[in-house]
Scaffold this active site. Structure first.
Site, PDB file in Angstrom:
ATOM      1  N   VAL A  78       2.980  -4.147  -5.764  1.00  0.00           N
ATOM      2  CA  VAL A  78       3.494  -3.938  -4.415  1.00  0.00           C
ATOM      3  C   VAL A  78       2.704  -4.772  -3.419  1.00  0.00           C
ATOM      4  CG1 VAL A  78       3.830  -2.253  -2.569  1.00  0.00           C
ATOM      5  CG2 VAL A  78       4.286  -1.598  -4.938  1.00  0.00           C
ATOM      6  N   ALA A 120      -3.983   0.271  -9.423  1.00  0.00           N
ATOM      7  CA  ALA A 120      -5.285  -0.396  -9.469  1.00  0.00           C
ATOM      8  C   ALA A 120      -6.313   0.283  -8.568  1.00  0.00           C
ATOM      9  CB  ALA A 120      -5.118  -1.865  -9.079  1.00  0.00           C
ATOM     10  N   LYS A 179      -2.895  -5.849   8.876  1.00  0.00           N
ATOM     11  CA  LYS A 179      -3.573  -6.972   8.205  1.00  0.00           C
ATOM     12  C   LYS A 179      -2.742  -7.513   7.050  1.00  0.00           C
ATOM     13  CE  LYS A 179      -5.006  -4.657   4.374  1.00  0.00           C
ATOM     14  NZ  LYS A 179      -5.002  -5.069   2.955  1.00  0.00           N
TER      15      LYS A 179
END
EC number: 1.1.1.94
Length: 331
Positions: free
Chosen positions: A278, A12, A190
């Protein structure tokens, strides 16, 4: 400055950046390992697997030929973007000629070795011009041309400026940084913290709890980054606070989704199977914690996430353990 770009990896994020650059009259080739996927994308003129909403510009070229893709950029003094998951970064870098200018998109620590991207690059291509492109960005929004800001980080200032030349537009602002360590730590940690925030939201613990977790998570991220040689101010920027807020609160966040599902009691294996993408935080959480321990850095939120992922604590037990920690000065 050459405006030839090759993007290695048609997931993506790699696809979104290839589309964005092609819209700016950059000569772009998008490479995918799977020839069948390339044929399908060529026929459909979109990435039906990852970004079906975003049509390819007519000028965007596709290939499954790795050497030809690299030559497209390198032969013209252009730029190669590595858009694979972290697990494939070392392999891709080893296949590149030493002097190909390269930025990677992956965020995380390499499983097993615990290396960040710049540490991998230093080991396999020590003389190469390299860096990282990161920041608060969902691929779908970038591909659709919605306003986004990123940071290109490298100790090679000219390389960071090359990324600006290729990607900067009315819809995508690209800032530069000479602190790739800080940018990479922010992008990696993060993801782990977003799992924690997803758990808090999934347990319906309230906005106060979410705000506290994000703030204290930023403190953890900064401590680890500084211990690894980063500048503290980097974590107040796009790749630190910016990416943390987006990934911890955005509905498109895969890592937050993992946390939300864990809060329901669903097994991790089932969550990952249903996710279909993922979620780097799942794979890098233990490594983040291990590196923190080695450096003597306190990261209690990360430690709690690891315990939940490994099945040693339930989400409720992990939250309780964090709340029972002794009081201390914020600084």
């Amino acid at each position: 400055m050459s405006r030839h770009l090759t993007v290695l990896g048609a997931g993506a994020w790699g696809t979104a950046l290839a589309i964005t650059a092609a819209r700016q009259s950059v000569a772009v080739q998008l490479w995918a390992r799977d020839a069948a996927q390339v044929a399908e994308m060529q026929a459909q003129r979109c990435n039906t697997r990852y970004l079906p909403e975003a049509a390819f510009p007519d000028s965007l070229a596709l290939t499954a030929d790795f050497d030809a893709a690299v030559a497209h950029a390198h032969g013209q003094g252009g730029l190669v973007i590595v858009g694979t998951p972290m697990a494939a970064l070392a392999d891709i870098l080893q296949r590149l000629p030493e002097h190909v200018a390269t930025l990677w998109l992956c965020k995380g620590f390499e499983k097993g070795t615990g290396r960040l991207g710049h540490e991998i690059a230093r080991a396999v291509r020590p003389q190469a011009r390299s860096g990282v492109l990161s920041g608060p960005s969902f691929a779908k929004e970038v591909a659709l041309g919605q306003p986004t800001a990123l940071v290109a980080a490298s100790t090679d200032n000219a390389l960071a400026e090359q990324a600006v030349d290729v990607f900067h537009s009315d819809a995508l602002r690209v800032y530069t940084s000479n602190d790739p360590v800080g940018v990479e730590v922010g992008g990696a940690v993060k993801n782990v913290l977003a799992i924690a925030t997803g758990i808090v939201d999934g347990m319906d613990l309230g906005l106060n709890a979410r705000a506290a977790l994000i703030t204290r998570g930023l403190a953890e991220m900064t401590r680890l980054g500084v211990a690894l040689g980063a500048r503290p101010d980097t974590f107040m920027g796009l790749s630190g606070l910016g990416d943390l807020v987006l990934t911890s609160t955005g509905a498109l966040s895969r890592n937050r989704t993992v946390g939300l599902q864990l809060a329901t009691g669903k097994p991790l294996a089932q969550i990952l199977q249903e996710l279909g993408h993922v979620a780097e935080g799942v794979y890098s959480a233990a490594t983040v914690w291990q590196r923190a321990q080695t450096l003597g850095v306190a990261m209690p939120i990360t430690e709690a996430v690891v315990a939940v992922l490994e099945g040693r604590l339930s989400p409720a037990e992990a939250v309780g353990a964090l709340m029972r920690r002794g009081a201390k000065a914020e600084g």
